[in-house]
Design a protein around this motif. Structure first.
Motif, PDB file in Angstrom:
ATOM      1  N   CYS A  38       0.814  -1.229   0.000  1.00 32.17           N
ATOM      2  CA  CYS A  38       0.000   0.000   0.000  1.00 32.17           C
ATOM      3  C   CYS A  38       0.838   1.266   0.000  1.00 32.17           C
ATOM      4  O   CYS A  38       0.306   2.364   0.016  1.00 32.17           O
ATOM      5  N   HIS A  39       2.172   1.125   0.024  1.00 31.58           N
ATOM      6  CA  HIS A  39       3.104   2.253   0.008  1.00 31.58           C
ATOM      7  C   HIS A  39       2.917   3.187   1.201  1.00 31.58           C
ATOM      8  O   HIS A  39       3.067   4.407   1.083  1.00 31.58           O
ATOM      9  N   THR A  40       2.575   2.628   2.346  1.00 36.53           N
ATOM     10  CA  THR A  40       2.473   3.392   3.583  1.00 36.53           C
ATOM     11  C   THR A  40       3.805   3.332   4.321  1.00 36.53           C
ATOM     12  O   THR A  40       4.395   2.256   4.416  1.00 36.53           O
ATOM     13  N   THR A 232       1.429   7.914  -3.598  1.00 34.91           N
ATOM     14  CA  THR A 232       0.986   8.660  -2.420  1.00 34.91           C
ATOM     15  C   THR A 232       0.499   7.680  -1.378  1.00 34.91           C
ATOM     16  O   THR A 232      -0.315   6.794  -1.676  1.00 34.91           O
ATOM     17  N   ALA A 233       1.011   7.812  -0.200  1.00 42.84           N
ATOM     18  CA  ALA A 233       0.597   6.915   0.876  1.00 42.84           C
ATOM     19  C   ALA A 233      -0.864   7.170   1.224  1.00 42.84           C
ATOM     20  O   ALA A 233      -1.333   8.316   1.210  1.00 42.84           O
ATOM     21  N   LYS A 234      -1.574   6.102   1.493  1.00 40.75           N
ATOM     22  CA  LYS A 234      -2.971   6.234   1.889  1.00 40.75           C
ATOM     23  C   LYS A 234      -3.055   6.901   3.257  1.00 40.75           C
ATOM     24  O   LYS A 234      -2.325   6.546   4.173  1.00 40.75           O
ATOM     25  N   GLU A 235      -3.940   7.871   3.364  1.00 42.78           N
ATOM     26  CA  GLU A 235      -4.085   8.572   4.633  1.00 42.78           C
ATOM     27  C   GLU A 235      -4.754   7.664   5.652  1.00 42.78           C
ATOM     28  O   GLU A 235      -5.759   7.014   5.373  1.00 42.78           O
ATOM     29  N   GLN A 236      -4.158   7.634   6.819  1.00 43.60           N
ATOM     30  CA  GLN A 236      -4.716   6.826   7.894  1.00 43.60           C
ATOM     31  C   GLN A 236      -5.699   7.671   8.693  1.00 43.60           C
ATOM     32  O   GLN A 236      -5.385   8.807   9.051  1.00 43.60           O
ATOM     33  N   PRO A 237      -6.902   7.150   8.948  1.00 46.95           N
ATOM     34  CA  PRO A 237      -7.864   7.907   9.753  1.00 46.95           C
ATOM     35  C   PRO A 237      -7.312   8.144  11.147  1.00 46.95           C
ATOM     36  O   PRO A 237      -6.923   7.195  11.834  1.00 46.95           O
ATOM     37  N   ALA A 238      -7.234   9.396  11.523  1.00 44.56           N
ATOM     38  CA  ALA A 238      -6.699   9.720  12.851  1.00 44.56           C
ATOM     39  C   ALA A 238      -7.761   9.433  13.902  1.00 44.56           C
ATOM     40  O   ALA A 238      -8.876   9.947  13.837  1.00 44.56           O
TER      41      ALA A 238
END
Length: 289
Positions: A38-40, A232-238
């Protein structure tokens, strides 16, 4: 230029208030590690294998391992007090020597020295004294909680402090494996080698040497950017308090539903049994004529 250290350096009765500024910088290209799926960016956590959980900063103490799994724990207050006692001391030049007497293996990191507002005259005096004598100063200084041996010398028109290793930090050269002893060298081979050295001998011009790998790596990165080979890394829900609260409420509701269902069923059965028992125990009414 960022100040790395601030204090006083002295030689004899002359005190010079100075600031240290890093004279070099690391220009290595830092590459991040990503999860290939996932390129995170990968995260590393501080965990305790015994407690099997992540550890917060305030739970960490420093210790010295004097034997296998044997530690002496040092309180932060003790370390800070020791550090303060040493840092409060003025840095004193204890000896003057010739630069060529120190092998480059001892050199570690270089710092430019600048005078404080009131130290310009004393700064210029030390600089002139070193220049006229051709000597360098030997001093001790504490930088980032570590005592360092250092030299003070002139670089162009600026005083330079260069930290150097203590003798016990330089490994014994006799421990290097497979170093040949003195061997007979043929005259022809030696003459050819010396000729090669002579042909390649020149004056040292540092600007002619380039980091070719770093240049090639940056060119590769720029080419990929221009070709839009980017990810682009997938945004993690904060996580926030609202989300956590909703999760807790939903879990609590589910648990409550389960408890109510079981209790209600049990209560109904018990009530039915109770009613039947009560009816059986009631006295029969007598018939009247």
């Amino acid at each position: 230029m960022h100040t790395m250290w601030k204090g006083t350096i002295s030689f004899g009765l002359v005190n010079i208030p100075i600031k240290l500024h890093s004279a070099t910088e690391n220009k290595d290209i830092k590459l991040r590690q990503l999860h290939n799926e996932c390129h995170t960016p990968i995260q590393y956590e501080r965990t305790c294998p015994h407690c099997e959980r992540e550890i917060e900063n305030e739970e960490i103490v420093k210790a010295y391992e004097y034997a296998k799994n044997k530690f002496v724990v040092l309180d932060e207050e003790e370390l800070q007090q020791l550090k303060k006692e040493q840092e409060d001391k003025a840095v004193e030049i204890i000896d003057f020597v010739k630069l060529e007497e120190i092998d480059p293996i001892y050199f570690e990191k270089s710092y430019y020295m600048s005078p404080d507002e009131s130290g310009s005259k004393a700064y210029a005096l030390l600089r002139r004294a070193l220049k006229d004598t051709g000597k360098i100063g030997i001093a001790k200084i504490i930088i980032r909680s570590k005592e360092q041996l250092a030299i003070v010398r002139i670089y162009e028109n600026t005083l330079l402090m260069e930290t150097i290793h203590f003798p016990d930090e330089v490994r014994d050269v006799r421990d290097v494996p497979n170093v040949p002893e003195e061997e007979e060298v043929g005259d022809k081979e030696l003459k050819t080698a010396v000729s090669l050295v002579d042909q390649l001998t020149t004056e040292f011009e540092p600007n002619q040497y380039k980091d070719e790998y770093r240049t090639a790596l940056m060119e590769l990165i720029e080419a990929k950017k221009n070709d839009e080979e980017i990810t682009t890394a997938k945004e993690q829900p904060a996580p926030d308090n609202v989300t956590n609260l909703m999760d807790a409420l939903e879990k609590s509701l589910e648990r409550t539903k389960g408890q109510k269902g079981g209790t209600k069923k049990k209560t109904t059965k018990s009530t039915t049994k109770k009613k039947s028992t009560s009816k059986a125990n009631q006295p029969k009414e007598k018939k009247t004529s």
